[in-house]
Each structure stands twice: as structure tokens, then as C-alpha cells.
Design a protein around this motif. Sequence first.
Motif, PDB file in Angstrom:
ATOM      1  N   VAL A  18       3.196  -4.301 -22.989  1.00  0.00           N
ATOM      2  CA  VAL A  18       4.055  -4.550 -23.896  1.00  0.00           C
ATOM      3  C   VAL A  18       3.374  -4.200 -25.536  1.00  0.00           C
ATOM      4  CG1 VAL A  18       6.370  -5.862 -25.802  1.00  0.00           C
ATOM      5  CG2 VAL A  18       5.681  -6.455 -22.680  1.00  0.00           C
ATOM      6  N   VAL A  19       2.062  -4.621 -25.365  1.00  0.00           N
ATOM      7  CA  VAL A  19       1.913  -4.553 -26.620  1.00  0.00           C
ATOM      8  C   VAL A  19       0.481  -3.460 -26.757  1.00  0.00           C
ATOM      9  CG1 VAL A  19      -0.513  -5.595 -25.867  1.00  0.00           C
ATOM     10  CG2 VAL A  19       0.436  -6.569 -28.150  1.00  0.00           C
ATOM     11  N   GLU A  20      -0.101  -3.152 -26.158  1.00  0.00           N
ATOM     12  CA  GLU A  20      -0.475  -1.705 -25.844  1.00  0.00           C
ATOM     13  C   GLU A  20      -0.155  -0.511 -26.772  1.00  0.00           C
ATOM     14  OE1 GLU A  20      -2.107   0.025 -22.433  1.00  0.00           O
ATOM     15  OE2 GLU A  20      -4.398   0.264 -23.063  1.00  0.00           O
ATOM     16  N   GLY A  21      -1.086  -0.396 -28.430  1.00  0.00           N
ATOM     17  CA  GLY A  21      -0.796   0.655 -29.179  1.00  0.00           C
ATOM     18  C   GLY A  21      -0.216   0.108 -30.288  1.00  0.00           C
ATOM     19  N   ALA A  22       0.103  -1.516 -30.174  1.00  0.00           N
ATOM     20  CA  ALA A  22       1.197  -1.978 -31.610  1.00  0.00           C
ATOM     21  C   ALA A  22      -0.224  -2.105 -33.052  1.00  0.00           C
ATOM     22  CB  ALA A  22       1.554  -3.396 -31.107  1.00  0.00           C
ATOM     23  N   ASP A  23       0.538  -1.168 -33.807  1.00  0.00           N
ATOM     24  CA  ASP A  23      -0.079  -1.488 -34.921  1.00  0.00           C
ATOM     25  C   ASP A  23       0.672  -1.525 -35.962  1.00  0.00           C
ATOM     26  OD1 ASP A  23      -1.530  -0.386 -37.220  1.00  0.00           O
ATOM     27  OD2 ASP A  23      -1.883   1.743 -36.379  1.00  0.00           O
ATOM     28  N   LEU A  24       1.217  -2.614 -37.050  1.00  0.00           N
ATOM     29  CA  LEU A  24       1.910  -2.815 -37.880  1.00  0.00           C
ATOM     30  C   LEU A  24       1.540  -3.700 -39.102  1.00  0.00           C
ATOM     31  CD1 LEU A  24       2.905  -6.126 -37.679  1.00  0.00           C
ATOM     32  CD2 LEU A  24       4.127  -5.680 -35.523  1.00  0.00           C
ATOM     33  N   VAL A  25       1.651  -3.602 -40.352  1.00  0.00           N
ATOM     34  CA  VAL A  25       1.679  -4.564 -41.675  1.00  0.00           C
ATOM     35  C   VAL A  25       3.297  -5.359 -41.765  1.00  0.00           C
ATOM     36  CG1 VAL A  25       0.051  -4.501 -43.537  1.00  0.00           C
ATOM     37  CG2 VAL A  25       0.195  -2.730 -42.080  1.00  0.00           C
ATOM     38  N   VAL A  26       2.299  -6.569 -42.083  1.00  0.00           N
ATOM     39  CA  VAL A  26       3.393  -6.919 -42.662  1.00  0.00           C
ATOM     40  C   VAL A  26       3.106  -7.041 -43.850  1.00  0.00           C
ATOM     41  CG1 VAL A  26       4.355  -9.352 -42.917  1.00  0.00           C
ATOM     42  CG2 VAL A  26       3.566  -8.891 -40.564  1.00  0.00           C
ATOM     43  N   VAL A  27       3.825  -6.749 -44.917  1.00  0.00           N
ATOM     44  CA  VAL A  27       3.896  -7.552 -46.234  1.00  0.00           C
ATOM     45  C   VAL A  27       4.928  -8.306 -46.929  1.00  0.00           C
ATOM     46  CG1 VAL A  27       4.064  -5.969 -48.489  1.00  0.00           C
ATOM     47  CG2 VAL A  27       3.738  -4.370 -46.005  1.00  0.00           C
ATOM     48  N   ARG A  28       4.364  -9.521 -47.081  1.00  0.00           N
ATOM     49  CA  ARG A  28       4.913 -10.645 -47.387  1.00  0.00           C
ATOM     50  C   ARG A  28       5.172 -11.078 -49.607  1.00  0.00           C
ATOM     51  NH1 ARG A  28       1.445 -16.069 -46.466  1.00  0.00           N
ATOM     52  NH2 ARG A  28       2.989 -17.100 -47.653  1.00  0.00           N
TER      53      ARG A  28
END
Length: 387
Positions: A151-161
Motif C-alpha cells: 500500500v505504502v511503497e513509493g508514496a511521496d506527497l507534500v502537505v501544504v498547510r
Amino acid sequence: MTPMRAHVYQALGTNVGLAGKRRCLNMQEFRIVLLPGDGVGPEVIREAGKVLLAVEKKYSHRFTLTEGLIGGAAIDSAGVPLPGDTLELCRESDAVLLGAVGGAKWDYLPGDKRPEAGLLGLRKALQVFANLRPVRLFPSLVDASALKRQVVEGADLVVVRELTGGVYFGQPKGRFTRDGQVTALDTMVYTRFEVKRVARVGFELAAGRRRRVTSVDKANVLESSKLWREAVTEVGNEYPDIELNHMYVDNCAMQLIRDPRQFDVVLTENMFGDILSDEAAMLTGSLGMLPSASLGHGRASLYEPVHGSAPDIAGRNIANPLATVLSAAMLLRYSLGLHEEAAAVEGAVTKVLEKGYRTRDIFAEGTTVVGTAEMGDLLVEEILRGT
Ligand code: IPM
Ligand code: MG
């Protein structure tokens, strides 16, 4: 483009980072303020400071590191969570690296006197309205994640808060008696201007990534979210080659666990971002891995780990300093324009993890547990060796 916008975009690397480069050639001094704060803050800041000094040495820069008081530490010795001289120091610096604030010792204090008020006051005073929280999975830590590898392998995100508005700062705020009932009130409030300026940061960031912005709100219930959605859509129209979709915050909380790889840039308001970024941190295995950068239009930006002061493990040399070290890498990149140096710090983290060294929070069978300070020493070695 106004100078204000140019500054943030430049920090994001979407414009050429000229300011940074010119400064390097002149061997200009970089002034960095360290704010250790409370709990594990001093321990993790000490290690990040060591890493910065290793970078200074390896790449022949001049860094001046100055410590300041904030949070509970400041309350204890100066009577307020954000002393004036700390703020002045930060305003005159090139960048600020903060550990963490808060602890049970100060919980009895009213809201505006608590350690947290120091941090919120600093964010507001420096006008750092865009908080970037990249969630990146180090390959060697995939099995430390709370989620399954597939499920998680390769996940790459940015939260802009969004960081200087919303319910954290909205007025009126307080406690009173109404109809004989003790009543408490917070106000979630946004202006179109505030939404649009942080939205632009999200879109600019997406332009250098996978070109996808997910804007998160609760527009089916909240007025402030309806405005949020409208204003983000307007900014989206300026970026036709970036895909924009809108998601309700409850659904987003679920989707982060169900399929985190669908996300690239997650753009959201202050409190939703606070909650979602802690959740997203667990994709990486530990809250101790998540760095952040808070950018605005002023000279000094603010860098801090996403985790809190963790008083339960403070002073025992077991805290994970990597979130703070990775925040220092973001500082090198965004505030000082030192891209190679930032990559060297991130590379050192990758190397040390690949070699099997772990703090307790990310321990897995077959790896070697090290303390906070030993982790810092390993990183320094790796940086000086120059991988
Ligand atoms: C964060 C923290 C802070 C926040 C606290 C310490 C005030 O949780 O940076 O995520 O809520 O912003
Ligand atoms: Mg938080």
C-alpha cells in the motif's frame, strides 16, 4: 509578480535561486537561529546543529548559530513563551530551526500564556503562511510503516498547510457564560487573499512535482471551506496544466490510509493540515521522520520537525533526531539556496538508515539501535566523508 510572491516561489526553487548562489560566492555569513524549546527539543536541535556545522566545514561556508528561548523554557526563564529578544533574533536571521514546545508542566496556564502560544506567535510574527510537510518514505524504512508494503511503497506527497490563519488565530475566541452555561468559542475564518496566497504555493510546488493538487476542505458544512474551495479553484484556473481535485477532509483522512500514492500535493487549511500531517507521518513509520518548512514573504523562514516535545522520552537520548535534521536540510535548500548541501544531508540520512542504524521508534529486527547523539555522530561522519 510582486516581490512577496517571487520570494516564496524562489524558495521553492521554481525560479533560479540567484540570491543563494551569489551569497555563496562571497562566502557570506549565514545567520541561523536555533530554538530548542522543550521536551526532546534540545536533544534533537543539538544533533541538527552538529549536522549544520559538519556542512559548514565540508563545504567551507560560514554559519553563525545562535540559540534563543521559546516555549516553556522561555516561560521559566523570561516569564513569557516568546520573549521580544527571541523574536528580534529571528527577524534578523536568515533562517530559524525550532525543536518543539510544550509539556505538562505548563498545562495549567491559560491559552495565550502556554508554550504553544510562543510557537503560534512566532509563526504569525514571521508571517510564514505556507507550511510544507513532505511525506517521503525511505526505502529502508518501508517495513516500519503502519501500513502494508504494497500500500505504502513509493508514496511521496507534500502537505501544504496554511499556517497563520483559520481557527488557530480567528477572533472572537474565548470562554464566557451564556444562558447560565460555561461556553467556549473558537472562530474559523479565512479571507480570499489568505487562501489564494497559500494555494499559489501549492500549485508552484506541484509544478515541480507530479502536477497534481488535492485541496482538502469541509465545503459540505463550513462557510470558510466554501470560500476555500472557490478561491483555490480560481488559483487553479491560472495553472491549466496542473490537475486540481477537491476532497472532503474526512474522506482525505481515509484515503491517506487506503491509497496514499494517489496524492502529490495536499493543500489544506491550518487545523486540517495539523491533523492530516500527523496521520500522514505514520506512513513513514514514525512521527520522528517528518520535517517541515514554514515559508512566507519575510527574510527568515521557520523550520521544525512535525513531532511535538514528547516529554515522556525527553532527556533519555532516545528521541529520533532525523525529522529535525531533515528540517535543517530544507533550511539549507529553501532559505540559503544550498541545494547540494541539502541533498548531502538527505543522502547522509539515507546512508545511515541503509547501514541499519535506527533510533528506537523505527527499530526493526536485524537493525542496530542507536541513541539520539550517536545518530547525529553517524550523520556527521557521513557528511564529512562526502558520499
Ligand atoms: C504542529 C504542532 C503545533 C500545531 C502545536 C505544538 C501548537 O502540533 O506543528 O503540528 O498545532 O501547529
Ligand atoms: Mg501537529
